[in-house]
Design a protein around this motif. Sequence first.
Motif, PDB file in Angstrom:
ATOM      1  N   GLN A   1      19.272  25.388   9.901  1.00  0.00           N
ATOM      2  CA  GLN A   1      19.331  24.065   9.284  1.00  0.00           C
ATOM      3  C   GLN A   1      19.505  22.986  10.350  1.00  0.00           C
ATOM      4  OE1 GLN A   1      22.431  24.200   6.359  1.00  0.00           O
ATOM      5  NE2 GLN A   1      21.277  25.532   4.957  1.00  0.00           N
ATOM      6  N   GLY A   2      18.790  21.908  10.179  1.00  0.00           N
ATOM      7  CA  GLY A   2      18.860  20.807  11.131  1.00  0.00           C
ATOM      8  C   GLY A   2      17.910  20.929  12.298  1.00  0.00           C
ATOM      9  N   LEU A   3      17.227  22.085  12.419  1.00  0.00           N
ATOM     10  CA  LEU A   3      16.241  22.264  13.482  1.00  0.00           C
ATOM     11  C   LEU A   3      14.859  21.854  12.989  1.00  0.00           C
ATOM     12  CD1 LEU A   3      17.364  25.737  14.920  1.00  0.00           C
ATOM     13  CD2 LEU A   3      17.934  23.465  15.780  1.00  0.00           C
ATOM     14  N   LEU A   4      13.960  21.613  13.920  1.00  0.00           N
ATOM     15  CA  LEU A   4      12.616  21.148  13.570  1.00  0.00           C
ATOM     16  C   LEU A   4      11.596  22.281  13.459  1.00  0.00           C
ATOM     17  CD1 LEU A   4      12.252  17.912  15.730  1.00  0.00           C
ATOM     18  CD2 LEU A   4      12.826  18.106  13.303  1.00  0.00           C
ATOM     19  N   PHE A   5      12.032  23.524  13.584  1.00  0.00           N
ATOM     20  CA  PHE A   5      11.078  24.619  13.590  1.00  0.00           C
ATOM     21  C   PHE A   5      10.270  24.695  12.294  1.00  0.00           C
ATOM     22  CE2 PHE A   5      13.691  25.984  17.101  1.00  0.00           C
ATOM     23  CZ  PHE A   5      12.789  26.618  17.943  1.00  0.00           C
ATOM     24  N   VAL A   6      10.942  24.616  11.149  1.00  0.00           N
ATOM     25  CA  VAL A   6      10.226  24.743   9.877  1.00  0.00           C
ATOM     26  C   VAL A   6       9.326  23.536   9.611  1.00  0.00           C
ATOM     27  CG1 VAL A   6      10.461  24.998   7.378  1.00  0.00           C
ATOM     28  CG2 VAL A   6      11.944  26.305   8.910  1.00  0.00           C
ATOM     29  N   PRO A   7       9.817  22.285   9.692  1.00  0.00           N
ATOM     30  CA  PRO A   7       8.895  21.158   9.467  1.00  0.00           C
ATOM     31  C   PRO A   7       7.753  21.110  10.479  1.00  0.00           C
ATOM     32  CG  PRO A   7      11.034  20.385  10.247  1.00  0.00           C
ATOM     33  CD  PRO A   7      11.204  21.810   9.874  1.00  0.00           C
TER      34      PRO A   7
ATOM     35  N   LEU B   1      11.377  32.024  14.372  1.00  0.00           N
ATOM     36  CA  LEU B   1      12.650  32.147  13.672  1.00  0.00           C
ATOM     37  C   LEU B   1      12.909  33.571  13.196  1.00  0.00           C
ATOM     38  CD1 LEU B   1      12.532  28.904  11.492  1.00  0.00           C
ATOM     39  CD2 LEU B   1      13.732  29.260  13.658  1.00  0.00           C
ATOM     40  N   LEU B   2      11.853  34.399  13.222  1.00  0.00           N
ATOM     41  CA  LEU B   2      11.970  35.754  12.677  1.00  0.00           C
ATOM     42  C   LEU B   2      11.870  36.825  13.746  1.00  0.00           C
ATOM     43  CD1 LEU B   2       9.552  35.211   9.640  1.00  0.00           C
ATOM     44  CD2 LEU B   2      12.041  34.957   9.656  1.00  0.00           C
ATOM     45  N   THR B   3      11.858  36.432  15.004  1.00  0.00           N
ATOM     46  CA  THR B   3      11.626  37.417  16.060  1.00  0.00           C
ATOM     47  C   THR B   3      12.719  38.473  16.137  1.00  0.00           C
ATOM     48  OG1 THR B   3      12.622  35.830  17.592  1.00  0.00           O
ATOM     49  CG2 THR B   3      10.212  35.963  17.537  1.00  0.00           C
TER      50      THR B   3
ATOM     51  N   LEU C   1       4.397  26.006  23.340  1.00  0.00           N
ATOM     52  CA  LEU C   1       4.875  27.085  22.476  1.00  0.00           C
ATOM     53  C   LEU C   1       5.331  28.289  23.289  1.00  0.00           C
ATOM     54  CD1 LEU C   1       2.309  27.011  19.520  1.00  0.00           C
ATOM     55  CD2 LEU C   1       4.554  25.935  19.702  1.00  0.00           C
ATOM     56  N   GLY C   2       4.690  28.500  24.436  1.00  0.00           N
ATOM     57  CA  GLY C   2       5.091  29.604  25.288  1.00  0.00           C
ATOM     58  C   GLY C   2       6.484  29.429  25.866  1.00  0.00           C
ATOM     59  N   LEU C   3       6.945  28.180  25.964  1.00  0.00           N
ATOM     60  CA  LEU C   3       8.283  27.913  26.499  1.00  0.00           C
ATOM     61  C   LEU C   3       9.375  28.032  25.448  1.00  0.00           C
ATOM     62  CD1 LEU C   3       7.478  24.765  28.679  1.00  0.00           C
ATOM     63  CD2 LEU C   3       7.751  27.122  29.463  1.00  0.00           C
ATOM     64  N   LEU C   4       9.016  27.934  24.174  1.00  0.00           N
ATOM     65  CA  LEU C   4      10.026  27.910  23.120  1.00  0.00           C
ATOM     66  C   LEU C   4      10.868  29.182  23.031  1.00  0.00           C
ATOM     67  CD1 LEU C   4       8.192  26.023  20.229  1.00  0.00           C
ATOM     68  CD2 LEU C   4      10.170  25.247  21.551  1.00  0.00           C
ATOM     69  N   PRO C   5      10.299  30.398  23.170  1.00  0.00           N
ATOM     70  CA  PRO C   5      11.149  31.594  23.071  1.00  0.00           C
ATOM     71  C   PRO C   5      12.311  31.586  24.055  1.00  0.00           C
ATOM     72  CG  PRO C   5       8.835  32.214  22.938  1.00  0.00           C
ATOM     73  CD  PRO C   5       8.876  30.756  23.299  1.00  0.00           C
ATOM     74  N   TRP C   6      12.101  31.037  25.245  1.00  0.00           N
ATOM     75  CA  TRP C   6      13.158  30.982  26.256  1.00  0.00           C
ATOM     76  C   TRP C   6      14.314  30.100  25.801  1.00  0.00           C
ATOM     77  CZ3 TRP C   6      13.780  26.445  29.611  1.00  0.00           C
ATOM     78  CH2 TRP C   6      14.833  26.602  30.511  1.00  0.00           C
ATOM     79  N   LEU C   7      14.032  29.112  24.941  1.00  0.00           N
ATOM     80  CA  LEU C   7      15.061  28.173  24.511  1.00  0.00           C
ATOM     81  C   LEU C   7      15.888  28.684  23.345  1.00  0.00           C
ATOM     82  CD1 LEU C   7      12.977  24.877  24.710  1.00  0.00           C
ATOM     83  CD2 LEU C   7      14.643  25.737  26.369  1.00  0.00           C
ATOM     84  N   ILE C   8      15.402  29.687  22.627  1.00  0.00           N
ATOM     85  CA  ILE C   8      16.116  30.140  21.433  1.00  0.00           C
ATOM     86  C   ILE C   8      16.604  31.581  21.537  1.00  0.00           C
ATOM     87  CG2 ILE C   8      14.906  28.529  19.921  1.00  0.00           C
ATOM     88  CD1 ILE C   8      13.107  30.760  19.040  1.00  0.00           C
ATOM     89  N   HIS C   9      16.245  32.279  22.627  1.00  0.00           N
ATOM     90  CA  HIS C   9      16.674  33.666  22.798  1.00  0.00           C
ATOM     91  C   HIS C   9      17.234  33.859  24.200  1.00  0.00           C
ATOM     92  CE1 HIS C   9      14.937  34.883  19.002  1.00  0.00           C
ATOM     93  NE2 HIS C   9      13.793  34.328  19.333  1.00  0.00           N
ATOM     94  N   PRO C  10      18.191  34.758  24.362  1.00  0.00           N
ATOM     95  CA  PRO C  10      18.745  35.015  25.705  1.00  0.00           C
ATOM     96  C   PRO C  10      17.690  35.588  26.632  1.00  0.00           C
ATOM     97  CG  PRO C  10      19.530  36.652  24.120  1.00  0.00           C
ATOM     98  CD  PRO C  10      18.842  35.582  23.323  1.00  0.00           C
ATOM     99  N   PHE C  11      17.827  35.259  27.923  1.00  0.00           N
ATOM    100  CA  PHE C  11      16.814  35.683  28.890  1.00  0.00           C
ATOM    101  C   PHE C  11      16.807  37.199  29.063  1.00  0.00           C
ATOM    102  CE2 PHE C  11      15.634  36.931  33.189  1.00  0.00           C
ATOM    103  CZ  PHE C  11      14.366  36.380  33.277  1.00  0.00           C
ATOM    104  N   SER C  12      15.600  37.736  29.172  1.00  0.00           N
ATOM    105  CA  SER C  12      15.394  39.141  29.537  1.00  0.00           C
ATOM    106  C   SER C  12      14.009  39.235  30.144  1.00  0.00           C
ATOM    107  CB  SER C  12      15.516  40.058  28.318  1.00  0.00           C
ATOM    108  OG  SER C  12      14.453  39.829  27.408  1.00  0.00           O
ATOM    109  N   TRP C  13      13.777  40.296  30.901  1.00  0.00           N
ATOM    110  CA  TRP C  13      12.455  40.477  31.493  1.00  0.00           C
ATOM    111  C   TRP C  13      11.408  40.695  30.413  1.00  0.00           C
ATOM    112  CZ3 TRP C  13      11.954  38.756  36.103  1.00  0.00           C
ATOM    113  CH2 TRP C  13      13.002  38.816  37.005  1.00  0.00           C
ATOM    114  N   HIS C  14      11.814  41.328  29.318  1.00  0.00           N
ATOM    115  CA  HIS C  14      10.901  41.520  28.191  1.00  0.00           C
ATOM    116  C   HIS C  14      10.481  40.174  27.617  1.00  0.00           C
ATOM    117  CE1 HIS C  14       9.042  43.549  24.836  1.00  0.00           C
ATOM    118  NE2 HIS C  14       9.779  42.870  23.977  1.00  0.00           N
TER     119      HIS C  14
END
Length: 212
Positions: free
Chosen positions: A119-125, A164-166, A39-52
Motif C-alpha cells: 500500500q502506498g507504492l506505485l507498483f500497481v498503478p 510484487l509476486l516474485t 525495469l531491470g533496475l527495479l528488482p534490486w530496489l525491492i529485494h536483498p542483493f544476491s548473485w542470483h
Amino acid sequence: MSSFADQLLVLVMLINFAVLGSSRIALAIRAVAAQGVVLGLLPWLIHPFSWHLLAIMVGIILAKGVLIPWLLTGAVNKAEIRRETEPFVGYVTTLIIGALLTAFAFVFAGKLPLAPAHQGLLFVPASVATVLTGFLVLTTRRKAITQVIGYLVLENGIFIFGLLLTEAMPVMVEAGALLDLLVGIFVMGIIINHISREFSSIDTSRLTTLKE
C-alpha cells in the motif's frame, strides 16, 4: 529504496507518454529500450542483493533494453519506414486518452485490497497504466512494428506487477514470459518482413484486401 523505486516508476509512466506521443518509430523503440533498462533496475530496489538477483537483472536489461530493441531497429531498417504517419487515432487524442487511462489506473489501484507492504507504492498503478498504454498503442496504430512496440509496453506492465509476486512464484515464470516475448518478436519480425516484401507497406489495415 521504496522512494527511489517510486521515482523510477514515475519515469516508466512518463516513457508511456513518450511512446504515445511520438510519430517517429526509432524514438519509440529507444523509449521502450529505456523503459526496459529502468525495469531491470527495479528488482534490486525491492529485494536483498544476491548473485542470483544480479543475474536476473542483467538478463532483463539485456533482453528488454538491448536485444529486443536491436531486433526491432533491424526490422525498421529492412522495411525502410521512419514514421507512423496515419494512426487510427491522432496523437493529441491518444495522449489525452493515455492521461485518462493513467488517472483511472490510480483510482483502480486505490480500490484494490493490497497487502500492507504494497500500500502506498506505485507498483500497481504503474503496472495498470502501462498495460493500458500498451493496449492503446496496439489498437490505435497502423504499422505492424508500432503494434509490436505496444505489445512490448503491455508486457512491461505485466512485468511490473509480477515484481510484487516474485517471492511467491519461481523465477522461471518470468523467464518463460521473456521467452514468450522473444518468440512473439521473432514471429512479428517474420510477418513484418513478408508484409513489406509483398505490399511495400507494413500498414496492417491493408491486410483486409487479402483474398484466398
